[in-house]
Design a protein around this motif. Structure first.
Motif, PDB file in Angstrom:
ATOM      1  N   THR A   1       0.827  -1.204   0.000  1.00 28.22           N
ATOM      2  CA  THR A   1       0.000   0.000   0.000  1.00 28.22           C
ATOM      3  C   THR A   1       0.867   1.262   0.000  1.00 28.22           C
ATOM      4  N   GLY A   2       0.314   2.313  -0.592  1.00 23.48           N
ATOM      5  CA  GLY A   2       1.006   3.598  -0.592  1.00 23.48           C
ATOM      6  C   GLY A   2       0.542   4.451   0.578  1.00 23.48           C
ATOM      7  N   ARG A   3      -0.587   4.033   1.201  1.00 22.50           N
ATOM      8  CA  ARG A   3      -1.122   4.820   2.321  1.00 22.50           C
ATOM      9  C   ARG A   3      -1.206   3.952   3.570  1.00 22.50           C
ATOM     10  N   PRO A   4      -0.077   3.765   4.215  1.00 18.60           N
ATOM     11  CA  PRO A   4      -0.066   2.832   5.347  1.00 18.60           C
ATOM     12  C   PRO A   4      -0.702   3.409   6.613  1.00 18.60           C
ATOM     13  N   THR A   5      -1.441   2.577   7.319  1.00 24.13           N
ATOM     14  CA  THR A   5      -1.879   2.929   8.673  1.00 24.13           C
ATOM     15  C   THR A   5      -1.638   1.695   9.525  1.00 24.13           C
ATOM     16  N   ILE A   6      -1.490   1.930  10.808  1.00 18.16           N
ATOM     17  CA  ILE A   6      -1.264   0.796  11.715  1.00 18.16           C
ATOM     18  C   ILE A   6      -2.456  -0.154  11.632  1.00 18.16           C
ATOM     19  N   GLN A   7      -3.673   0.419  11.567  1.00 20.66           N
ATOM     20  CA  GLN A   7      -4.872  -0.410  11.554  1.00 20.66           C
ATOM     21  C   GLN A   7      -4.900  -1.327  10.326  1.00 20.66           C
ATOM     22  N   ASN A   8      -4.511  -0.740   9.136  1.00 17.16           N
ATOM     23  CA  ASN A   8      -4.442  -1.542   7.919  1.00 17.16           C
ATOM     24  C   ASN A   8      -3.527  -2.742   8.107  1.00 17.16           C
ATOM     25  N   ALA A   9      -2.359  -2.461   8.643  1.00 13.70           N
ATOM     26  CA  ALA A   9      -1.354  -3.517   8.823  1.00 13.70           C
ATOM     27  C   ALA A   9      -1.889  -4.605   9.737  1.00 13.70           C
ATOM     28  N   VAL A  10      -2.497  -4.204  10.850  1.00 13.45           N
ATOM     29  CA  VAL A  10      -3.029  -5.189  11.807  1.00 13.45           C
ATOM     30  C   VAL A  10      -4.127  -6.014  11.143  1.00 13.45           C
ATOM     31  N   ASP A  11      -4.998  -5.328  10.388  1.00 15.10           N
ATOM     32  CA  ASP A  11      -6.126  -6.033   9.771  1.00 15.10           C
ATOM     33  C   ASP A  11      -5.668  -7.108   8.788  1.00 15.10           C
ATOM     34  N   VAL A  12      -4.720  -6.751   7.925  1.00 16.64           N
ATOM     35  CA  VAL A  12      -4.317  -7.732   6.901  1.00 16.64           C
ATOM     36  C   VAL A  12      -3.545  -8.908   7.508  1.00 16.64           C
ATOM     37  N   ILE A  13      -2.771  -8.626   8.537  1.00 12.93           N
ATOM     38  CA  ILE A  13      -2.050  -9.731   9.182  1.00 12.93           C
ATOM     39  C   ILE A  13      -3.065 -10.665   9.848  1.00 12.93           C
ATOM     40  N   LYS A  14      -4.107 -10.082  10.455  1.00 12.75           N
ATOM     41  CA  LYS A  14      -5.158 -10.887  11.080  1.00 12.75           C
ATOM     42  C   LYS A  14      -5.861 -11.761  10.055  1.00 12.75           C
ATOM     43  N   GLU A  15      -6.011 -11.255   8.840  1.00 14.85           N
ATOM     44  CA  GLU A  15      -6.678 -12.025   7.772  1.00 14.85           C
ATOM     45  C   GLU A  15      -5.794 -13.158   7.264  1.00 14.85           C
ATOM     46  N   GLY A  16      -4.533 -13.163   7.650  1.00 18.95           N
ATOM     47  CA  GLY A  16      -3.650 -14.258   7.242  1.00 18.95           C
ATOM     48  C   GLY A  16      -2.570 -13.846   6.258  1.00 18.95           C
ATOM     49  N   ALA A  17      -2.381 -12.527   6.039  1.00 18.96           N
ATOM     50  CA  ALA A  17      -1.304 -12.091   5.137  1.00 18.96           C
ATOM     51  C   ALA A  17       0.041 -12.403   5.785  1.00 18.96           C
ATOM     52  N   TYR A  18       1.023 -12.662   4.928  1.00 20.86           N
ATOM     53  CA  TYR A  18       2.346 -12.958   5.494  1.00 20.86           C
ATOM     54  C   TYR A  18       3.030 -11.670   5.946  1.00 20.86           C
ATOM     55  N   ASP A  19       2.911 -10.606   5.118  1.00 21.14           N
ATOM     56  CA  ASP A  19       3.601  -9.352   5.467  1.00 21.14           C
ATOM     57  C   ASP A  19       2.898  -8.181   4.776  1.00 21.14           C
ATOM     58  N   TYR A  20       3.452  -7.020   5.001  1.00 21.51           N
ATOM     59  CA  TYR A  20       2.828  -5.777   4.574  1.00 21.51           C
ATOM     60  C   TYR A  20       3.937  -4.869   4.076  1.00 21.51           C
ATOM     61  N   LEU A  21       3.919  -4.501   2.766  1.00 20.15           N
ATOM     62  CA  LEU A  21       4.987  -3.665   2.189  1.00 20.15           C
ATOM     63  C   LEU A  21       4.469  -2.247   1.941  1.00 20.15           C
ATOM     64  N   VAL A  22       5.275  -1.260   2.282  1.00 17.09           N
ATOM     65  CA  VAL A  22       4.868   0.131   2.093  1.00 17.09           C
ATOM     66  C   VAL A  22       5.563   0.697   0.864  1.00 17.09           C
ATOM     67  N   LYS A  23       4.757   1.252  -0.054  1.00 15.66           N
ATOM     68  CA  LYS A  23       5.302   1.862  -1.269  1.00 15.66           C
ATOM     69  C   LYS A  23       5.845   3.266  -0.937  1.00 15.66           C
ATOM     70  N   PRO A  24       6.856   3.750  -1.579  1.00 15.70           N
ATOM     71  CA  PRO A  24       7.673   3.011  -2.534  1.00 15.70           C
ATOM     72  C   PRO A  24       8.650   2.074  -1.797  1.00 15.70           C
ATOM     73  N   PHE A  25       8.952   0.954  -2.435  1.00 17.58           N
ATOM     74  CA  PHE A  25       9.868   0.003  -1.774  1.00 17.58           C
ATOM     75  C   PHE A  25      11.077  -0.270  -2.656  1.00 17.58           C
ATOM     76  N   GLY A  26      12.187  -0.583  -2.040  1.00 12.00           N
ATOM     77  CA  GLY A  26      13.418  -0.899  -2.769  1.00 12.00           C
ATOM     78  C   GLY A  26      13.445  -2.380  -3.117  1.00 12.00           C
ATOM     79  N   ILE A  27      14.288  -2.696  -4.083  1.00 11.68           N
ATOM     80  CA  ILE A  27      14.395  -4.086  -4.563  1.00 11.68           C
ATOM     81  C   ILE A  27      14.790  -5.054  -3.438  1.00 11.68           C
ATOM     82  N   GLU A  28      15.710  -4.598  -2.562  1.00 14.44           N
ATOM     83  CA  GLU A  28      16.186  -5.490  -1.499  1.00 14.44           C
ATOM     84  C   GLU A  28      15.060  -5.857  -0.538  1.00 14.44           C
ATOM     85  N   ARG A  29      14.264  -4.835  -0.180  1.00 17.58           N
ATOM     86  CA  ARG A  29      13.150  -5.055   0.767  1.00 17.58           C
ATOM     87  C   ARG A  29      12.151  -6.062   0.179  1.00 17.58           C
TER      88      ARG A  29
END
Ligand code: FE2
Length: 493
Positions: free
Chosen positions: A92-120
């Motif tokens: 996502t380009g618009r991160p919030t703590i709540q978003n991150a918590v929600d998707v992890i609760k749904e079973g997502a492995y991780d949460y990437l914040v745009k823009p992101f580098g190749i290594e990340r």
């Protein structure tokens, strides 16, 4: 809905689905990840992504959280339902703590914040891949433990249904199924017949599930290929309950089809994966080996019963007065053994024992064996040797050993006045005590040149009179019970 076949993984580490409504983001990700590790697939909307994951096996998904026609969470939920082993990473380009918590609760492995580098991005994908690998290792380990238990059981359980039951229970437990069945195929026509089923309800729904299993088994045999079927066509209203997913594997040994093993999930959210289909193949191979061993054992047993019958006939052919005696002895013994509650194994031994109990008479001279009148004391002594002589003849032949107690002890008496060992009471093995009663009944009711056979009712009175002296009361009681139930009379009509 039509049956859906799940494809096998196409990339080195499977398919990686990239989802973003911005084609530039998808293009950048493709460039970053184009190292041959994954077969990269692109989608630009929720609808497109859902269509792909419903058609193909997916290992990993990298999806935007907010898309034009919905959210990445919808993709995540469907992916987890269809491919429980897959890992999903949200962006996502618009991160919030709540978003991150929600998707992890749904079973997502991780949460990437745009823009992101190749290594990340690479690091996140590598860690997700490691998680997939560890989970698969864990599943394999659990499967191996179950297979080990089955392999151990195959060495000790001779009963085919007990072994197949263990295999079906393992399949239900390992793959969180609701029911499982094994169908065996006729050797010539491949026509399937149900051998064992576990978990089927006794209801209209249960009947339909069984028909479904039969149907996928027929298809599996016809195509000679295993299959997964999801959401099969519903021919009538099953109400709340439905078959969510089912899979079927062939039971094969050396290219020969022996049958199928099929398992079914009802209202569980997950459908079976191609990895689980491979696991079922291993269980199927165990079942196939068990069936093949059983068939070989049965063939051997039939050959060996024919050999025993040939030996028994050889004795009867010499003794003109006892023609049909061994067959009657066998049937009469079965009637009493039933009252004693004997097991199938005991009945198998009884067959050999009853057929061979007088095997030792093969060594008694014709003039004694076929003497038209009563024997002299000296002749009787020679005749008495037949039980010990018969036992000696069979003791060194492993497959005839079950007959030994019948041969050796069938002339022992409850009061210890019998032969050859003069054992008394419960010291006489039960097969010997049983045959002593049966042998006497048959002798009393058979015609001899010097006397007519007596009616079965009289023989029963005699047996009852000598209960506790000549005969074991346990056997006499069982014999009288069988007689009262009409299980004996027909043998003497
Ligand atoms: Fe005998």
């Amino acid at each position: 809905m039509a049956a859906e076949l799940v494809s096998i993984k196409s990339g080195k580490q499977g398919n990686l689905l990239l989802v973003d409504d911005d084609p530039n983001v998808v293009a950048i990700l493709q460039e970053m990840l184009d190292d041959g590790q994954y077969n990269l697939i692109s989608a630009y909307s929720v609808a497109e992504a859902l269509s792909i994951i419903r058609r193909q096996n997916i290992s990993m998904i990298l999806t935007d959280l907010m898309l034009g026609d919905g959210t990445g969470v919808e993709i995540l939920q469907e992916a987890k339902r269809l491919h429980p082993d897959s890992q999903i990473i949200l962006m996502t380009g618009r991160p919030t703590i709540q978003n991150a918590v929600d998707v992890i609760k749904e079973g997502a492995y991780d949460y990437l914040v745009k823009p992101f580098g190749i290594e990340r991005v690479r690091m996140t994908i590598e860690r997700a891949a490691e998680k997939i690998r560890l989970e698969q290792e864990n599943i394999k380990l659990k499967e191996m433990m179950s297979f080990y238990q089955i392999s151990e059981a195959m060495g000790s359980i001779i009963d085919l249904d007990a072994l197949l039951g263990l295999i079906l229970k393992t399949a239900i437990k390992e793959y969180e199924a609701d029911c499982a069945a094994i169908f065996l195929a006729k050797e010539d026509t491949l026509e399937l017949g149900l051998r064992l089923a576990i978990g089927f309800e006794e209801s209209e729904f249960g009947k339909m599930v069984m028909e479904h299993c039969q149907d996928i088994s027929k298809q599996t045999v016809a195509k000679a290929a295993s299959m997964i079927r999801n959401d099969p066509e519903i021919e009538f209203d099953w109400g709340e309950r439905t078959i969510k997913s089912s899979m079927c594997q062939l039971l094969m040994v050396k290219g020969k089809i022996l049958g199928t093993i099929s398992i079914v999930r009802y209202n569980n959210n997950h459908i079976f994966t191609s990895g689980q289909l491979s696991g079922l193949a291993l269980l199927g191979s165990k079942a196939a080996t068990a069936v093949e061993n059983f068939n070989l054992y049965e063939d051997l047993r039939k050959t060996y019963i024919s050999t025993v019958e040939a030996l028994a006939n050889a004795v009867e052919a010499r003794d003109s007065y006892t023609r049909g005696h061994t067959e009657r002895v066998y049937l009469l013994s079965c009637a009493i053994a039933e009252e004693l509650g004997w097991s199938p194994d005991q009945f198998n031994d009884l067959k050999i024992g009853a057929l061979l109990h007088d095997f030792g008479k093969i060594g008694v001279p014709d003039c004694i064996l076929n003497k038209p009148g009563p024997l002299t004391p000296a002749e009787a002594e020679i005749m008495k040797k037949h039980s010990a002589a018969g036992a000696k003849m069979v003791e060194s032949i492993p497959f005839l050993k079950p007959a030994l107690p019948y041969i050796l002890y069938h002339h022992e008496r409850h009061d210890g006045k019998g032969y050859p060992m003069g054992l008394a009471g419960d010291d006489i093995p039960l097969p010997g005590r049983l045959l002593a009663v049966v042998d006497t009944i048959d002798a009393m009711t058979s015609d001899r040149p010097y006397r007519k056979g007596r009616p079965i009712a009289i023989a029963m009175e005699e047996i009852a009179r000598y209960s506790g002296s000549q005969f074991s009361p346990v056997v006499v009681d069982a014999c009288l019970a069988a007689y009262r139930k009409g299980k004996i009379n027909f043998l003497f009509q």
